[in-house]
Design a protein around this motif. Structure first.
Motif, mmCIF file in Angstrom:
data_model
loop_
_atom_site.group_PDB
_atom_site.id
_atom_site.type_symbol
_atom_site.label_atom_id
_atom_site.label_comp_id
_atom_site.label_asym_id
_atom_site.label_seq_id
_atom_site.Cartn_x
_atom_site.Cartn_y
_atom_site.Cartn_z
ATOM 1 N N VAL A 209 0.837 -1.207 0.000
ATOM 2 C CA VAL A 209 0.000 0.000 0.000
ATOM 3 C C VAL A 209 0.873 1.258 0.000
ATOM 4 C CG1 VAL A 209 -1.832 1.232 1.205
ATOM 5 C CG2 VAL A 209 -1.801 -1.257 1.218
ATOM 6 N N VAL B 234 3.735 1.670 -1.460
ATOM 7 C CA VAL B 234 4.176 1.905 -2.846
ATOM 8 C C VAL B 234 3.014 2.400 -3.702
ATOM 9 C CG1 VAL B 234 5.150 0.811 -4.893
ATOM 10 C CG2 VAL B 234 6.027 0.230 -2.635
ATOM 11 N N ALA B 235 1.808 1.907 -3.406
ATOM 12 C CA ALA B 235 0.633 2.363 -4.155
ATOM 13 C C ALA B 235 0.433 3.871 -3.978
ATOM 14 C CB ALA B 235 -0.607 1.605 -3.699
ATOM 15 N N GLU C 188 2.918 5.547 -6.246
ATOM 16 C CA GLU C 188 2.687 5.348 -7.677
ATOM 17 C C GLU C 188 1.426 6.041 -8.177
ATOM 18 O OE1 GLU C 188 4.301 3.227 -10.151
ATOM 19 O OE2 GLU C 188 6.004 3.575 -8.837
ATOM 20 N N ASN C 189 0.349 6.018 -7.388
ATOM 21 C CA ASN C 189 -0.916 6.558 -7.889
ATOM 22 C C ASN C 189 -1.897 6.677 -6.724
ATOM 23 O OD1 ASN C 189 -3.290 7.168 -9.216
ATOM 24 N ND2 ASN C 189 -2.994 5.657 -10.845
ATOM 25 N N GLU D 115 -4.554 8.637 -6.221
ATOM 26 C CA GLU D 115 -5.978 8.677 -6.567
ATOM 27 C C GLU D 115 -6.530 7.261 -6.769
ATOM 28 O OE1 GLU D 115 -8.407 10.597 -6.716
ATOM 29 O OE2 GLU D 115 -9.642 10.372 -8.510
ATOM 30 N N ARG D 116 -5.760 6.434 -7.455
ATOM 31 C CA ARG D 116 -6.215 5.075 -7.702
ATOM 32 C C ARG D 116 -6.313 4.296 -6.395
ATOM 33 N NH1 ARG D 116 -9.441 1.752 -9.103
ATOM 34 N NH2 ARG D 116 -9.202 0.442 -10.922
ATOM 35 N N SER D 117 -5.347 4.518 -5.499
ATOM 36 C CA SER D 117 -5.345 3.761 -4.251
ATOM 37 C C SER D 117 -6.570 4.118 -3.406
ATOM 38 C CB SER D 117 -4.048 4.000 -3.476
ATOM 39 O OG SER D 117 -3.995 5.315 -3.007
ATOM 40 N N ARG D 118 -7.018 5.361 -3.502
ATOM 41 C CA ARG D 118 -8.238 5.761 -2.801
ATOM 42 C C ARG D 118 -9.425 4.950 -3.304
ATOM 43 N NH1 ARG D 118 -11.139 10.619 -1.907
ATOM 44 N NH2 ARG D 118 -11.158 11.170 -4.085
ATOM 45 N N LEU D 119 -9.476 4.766 -4.624
ATOM 46 C CA LEU D 119 -10.584 4.024 -5.233
ATOM 47 C C LEU D 119 -10.390 2.513 -5.102
ATOM 48 C CD1 LEU D 119 -13.096 5.294 -6.722
ATOM 49 C CD2 LEU D 119 -11.255 6.871 -6.245
ATOM 50 N N LEU D 120 -9.330 2.112 -4.397
ATOM 51 C CA LEU D 120 -9.190 0.694 -4.042
ATOM 52 C C LEU D 120 -9.438 0.500 -2.551
ATOM 53 C CD1 LEU D 120 -6.115 -0.439 -6.183
ATOM 54 C CD2 LEU D 120 -8.536 -0.781 -6.651
ATOM 55 N N TYR E 22 -8.242 2.566 0.123
ATOM 56 C CA TYR E 22 -7.243 3.029 1.082
ATOM 57 C C TYR E 22 -7.390 4.523 1.350
ATOM 58 C CZ TYR E 22 -5.288 -1.398 -0.345
ATOM 59 O OH TYR E 22 -5.134 -2.721 -0.638
ATOM 60 N N PRO F 25 -5.433 7.655 1.938
ATOM 61 C CA PRO F 25 -4.046 8.110 1.782
ATOM 62 C C PRO F 25 -3.523 8.859 3.004
ATOM 63 C CG PRO F 25 -5.300 8.589 -0.199
ATOM 64 C CD PRO F 25 -6.295 8.126 0.832
ATOM 65 N N GLN G 191 -12.912 6.030 -0.469
ATOM 66 C CA GLN G 191 -12.365 4.748 -0.027
ATOM 67 C C GLN G 191 -13.351 3.984 0.848
ATOM 68 O OE1 GLN G 191 -10.907 7.692 0.660
ATOM 69 N NE2 GLN G 191 -10.549 7.920 2.856
ATOM 70 N N VAL H 163 -15.841 2.242 -1.385
ATOM 71 C CA VAL H 163 -15.265 1.023 -1.963
ATOM 72 C C VAL H 163 -15.394 -0.128 -0.981
ATOM 73 C CG1 VAL H 163 -13.126 -0.051 -2.738
ATOM 74 C CG2 VAL H 163 -13.650 2.289 -3.421
ATOM 75 N N ARG H 164 -15.100 0.153 0.272
ATOM 76 C CA ARG H 164 -15.148 -0.920 1.276
ATOM 77 C C ARG H 164 -16.578 -1.383 1.538
ATOM 78 N NH1 ARG H 164 -10.140 -0.760 5.367
ATOM 79 N NH2 ARG H 164 -8.599 -0.606 3.717
ATOM 80 N N PHE I 182 -11.762 3.326 -13.975
ATOM 81 C CA PHE I 182 -11.558 4.636 -14.588
ATOM 82 C C PHE I 182 -11.703 4.602 -16.104
ATOM 83 C CE2 PHE I 182 -9.510 7.302 -11.215
ATOM 84 C CZ PHE I 182 -9.633 6.397 -10.193
ATOM 85 N N SER J 222 -6.104 4.001 -15.135
ATOM 86 C CA SER J 222 -5.390 4.449 -13.951
ATOM 87 C C SER J 222 -4.939 3.221 -13.178
ATOM 88 C CB SER J 222 -6.320 5.321 -13.096
ATOM 89 O OG SER J 222 -5.649 5.771 -11.951
ATOM 90 N N PHE K 96 -1.170 1.071 -11.559
ATOM 91 C CA PHE K 96 0.137 1.347 -10.951
ATOM 92 C C PHE K 96 1.204 0.844 -11.921
ATOM 93 C CE2 PHE K 96 -2.928 0.557 -7.542
ATOM 94 C CZ PHE K 96 -2.849 1.756 -6.855
ATOM 95 N N LEU L 116 4.324 -1.225 -10.840
ATOM 96 C CA LEU L 116 4.150 -2.502 -10.134
ATOM 97 C C LEU L 116 3.799 -3.608 -11.125
ATOM 98 C CD1 LEU L 116 2.058 -1.427 -7.006
ATOM 99 C CD2 LEU L 116 4.521 -1.399 -7.360
ATOM 100 N N LEU M 145 -3.524 -5.328 -4.670
ATOM 101 C CA LEU M 145 -3.932 -4.115 -3.948
ATOM 102 C C LEU M 145 -5.447 -4.007 -3.886
ATOM 103 C CD1 LEU M 145 -1.250 -1.631 -5.218
ATOM 104 C CD2 LEU M 145 -1.857 -1.992 -2.824
ATOM 105 N N LEU N 295 -12.076 -6.211 -6.250
ATOM 106 C CA LEU N 295 -12.624 -5.537 -5.071
ATOM 107 C C LEU N 295 -13.822 -6.290 -4.509
ATOM 108 C CD1 LEU N 295 -12.422 -1.843 -6.313
ATOM 109 C CD2 LEU N 295 -11.155 -2.798 -4.408
#
Ligand SMILES: Nc1ncnc2c1ncn2[C@@H]1O[C@H](COP(=O)(O)OP(=O)(O)O)[C@@H](O)[C@H]1O
Ligand SMILES: [Mg+2]
Lengths: 313, 242
Positions: free
Chosen positions: A185, A187-188, A191-192, A194-199, A201, A203, B73, B76-77, B84, B88, B90, B93, B101, B160
């Motif tokens: 997380v 590294v996420a 790297e990105n 905004e994307r990590s928020r939509l997964l 997390y 930030p 977030q 999402v949970r 997107f 979008s 990573f 990775l 992730l 997800l």
């Protein structure tokens, strides 16, 4: 990449560093102890900067915070090294958390500026309370504070052992952390975000946790520096000590576990070598950094990861 | 009963009414298409649903719970996933880590603190298998072809394990052969997952959607079955006939 191989390799690095004290002449063994403490600092910086993408210019505050959290009780109240080291750990972590609560509302250049301002405010605070802190002069840590389990940290053997032990602890924790679920997380975020928020997390929370961990490293390193080398001073809160760990990390490889110690060692002996050769040693060091940026912008281990071993953590 | 419900959803950019009082319902187990000309407000509308953009007025409910003020977030949970329109991922990775992730961050929170484990690996493999990328797990995501990056985006949404999956123009840039596979994939998701599909490819949307909503100038122009929508004169004028 197999976990066993990664751990074996990093344990081998630790063994080699421990053996080095017997192989190097005494003068350089002491220098290696310095390098290990600076590398501990840089590993913490690397967790924030290299892995999570937080470009802080305020880490000198966490280092100096740990230094004074250990040094002041040792100097004024006769604390011994064990409790003082624990205080340095807490000092660095608490300061980083407090700074993070404000600074992490910003990003990028603003984050650099806000962290820099906090560190500058910390430096001025140390100067202001010079009756307690010794101000610019600093103070020598008394022998009573430089004693751990009856060993005098001013003598070579125990000093190296403690420097190595703290470094080894930080090194293994770092390796476990970056290979963990949370490390992914981190590294996420780099790297990105905004994307990590939509997964799923948050930030802010992730970055705050990382900054606190990074502050724990910096604080412990600052405390160790005061106790092992016997001196604490406000100059350690100046921007120079925020830039140094960044340079170590960039040289050794940002976002690699062993990069900070490699960078710290190379930079330390490069400066040593250059200052022996010429009074224009800063010029030589600068030239070396330019060469690095041109030919290996990801640092030495970053280059290794790109060309040789992709799985290098 | 509606799984995802929006009432009076509004978002203006200065004087531009990107989304202007939209009412919307997604039923459990349906694939609903969302279409409309470029600039109609489709991406903005689903960004309000996912929480990427804060709403100015209106409410959003997921399974009866008010999520209007929840950060993205947290949505999402709760099972609301968004992929997107502008890819979008990573890029630095591996494909595996991209999907991992999503697996460990989403509704099910699969995986141990050590970052691996059989359950995590199985969930990653399942999501990659669904989009036909199982053999690419070890690749760097940044080195994938554009089409594969689009599919990775979809795999992350699936990983997800959402209740509602919002897909924003997922077939953009896919080859014809990949599109057929993609349509089968979407039909295979229901009824476990309800899908809101923004799509400019009429063949795709007519082929997979149970119902379609048409947006124009930030407002709902029409809604109905694919047959009703293609027969609607207002839609033809604003959109299909253009
Ligand atoms: N962040 C923004 N700031 C200003 N205008 C925007 C922003 N996002 C979208 N718009 C405008 O809102 C309108 C709707 O855009 P969008 O939701 O992307 O439409 P669609 O996805 O249907 O093509 C467009 O005119 C677009 O230019
Ligand atoms: Mg759009």
């Amino acid at each position: 990449m197999s976990g066993a191989k990664v751990w074996a390799l990093h344990l081998a690095v630790l063994v080699a560093l421990f053996a080095a004290q017997y192989l190097l002449p005494p003068y350089h063994a002491t220098n290696l102890a310095r390098v290990l403490v600076l590398a501990l600092f840089a590993m913490g910086y690397n967790l924030a900067f290299g892995y999570t993408g937080l470009l802080s210019l305020g880490h000198a505050l966490f280092f100096a915070g740990g230094m004074f959290a250990a040094g002041l009780p040792a100097y004024h109240f006769g604390f011994s090294a064990g409790p003082a080291l624990i205080l340095s750990l807490l000092g660095g972590g608490v300061l980083a958390g407090a700074v993070g609560l404000f600074a992490l509302r910003t990003a990028g250049v603003s984050f650099m500026i806000v962290t820099l301002m906090f560190a500058q405010a910390g430096y001025l605070t140390l100067i202001y309370f010079n009756a307690w802190t010794g101000g610019d002069q600093g103070f020598a840590v008394p022998a009573s504070g430089r004693s751990l389990f009856g060993f005098a940290l001013s003598s070579d053997g125990p000093r190296f052992a403690v420097a190595w032990g703290l470094f080894a602890l930080g090194f293994l924790v770092c390796l476990a952390l970056v290979r963990s679920r949370f490390g992914r997380v981190m590294v996420a975020m780099r790297e990105n975000e905004e994307r990590s928020r939509l997964l799923g997390y948050n930030p802010f929370v992730v970055k705050l946790i990382v900054l606190v961990i990074s502050g724990l490293y910096a604080g412990l390193a600052g405390g160790a520096w005061a106790l092992l080398f016997g001196y604490a001073g406000a100059s350690f809160a100046t921007i120079q000590y925020s830039i140094l760990p960044m340079l170590y990390v960039l040289l050794g490889g940002a976002g690699t576990v062993a990069g900070p110690v490699l960078g710290a060692a190379l930079m330390f002996w490069l400066i040593e070598l250059a200052s022996g050769l010429t009074s224009a040693w800063l010029f030589l060091v600068g030239a070396a950094l330019v060469v690095l940026v041109l030919f290996a912008p990801k640092g030495i281990l970053g280059w290794v990861r790109e060309k040789v071993w992709r799985g290098l953590p | 009963m509606s799984l995802l419900e929006a009432r009076g959803l509004t978002r203006h950019f200065g004087g531009l009414r990107a989304v202007d009082g939209v009412d919307f319902d997604l039923r459990p187990g349906e694939v609903q298409g969302l279409i409309g000309p470029n600039g109609a407000g489709k991406t903005t509308f689903v960004s309000l649903l996912s929480g990427r953009i804060p709403v100015q007025s209106g409410t959003i409910h997921l399974a009866g719970e008010d999520i209007t003020r929840l950060p993205a977030q947290a949505r999402v949970r709760k099972g609301l996933a968004y992929t997107f329109q502008i890819t979008s991922i990573f890029p630095g990775l591996t494909v595996f880590d991209n999907v991992a992730l999503a697996v460990q961050g989403g509704r099910a929170q699969i995986g141990s603190w050590r970052g691996g484990g059989a359950a995590l690996e199985a969930a990653v493999a399942a999501a990659l298998g669904q989009v036909g990328m199982a053999d690419l797990a070890g690749q760097g995501a940044g080195a994938l072809s554009y089409g594969h990056q689009r599919l990775l985006e979809v795999a992350m949404g699936l990983a997800l394990q959402p209740k509602v999956l919002i897909l924003d123009e997922p077939t953009q840039g896919l080859a014809a052969g990949e599109i057929a596979g993609f349509m089968a994939l979407v039909r295979g998701l229901v009824p476990a997952v309800s899908v809101l599909l923004i799509e400019h490819n009429m063949e795709v949307v007519m082929g997979v959607a149970d119902r379609i909503t048409v947006l124009n100038f930030g407002r709902v122009l029409a809604r109905g079955t694919p047959a009703q929508i293609s027969a609607d004169p207002a839609v033809q004028e604003a959109y299909l006939g253009a």
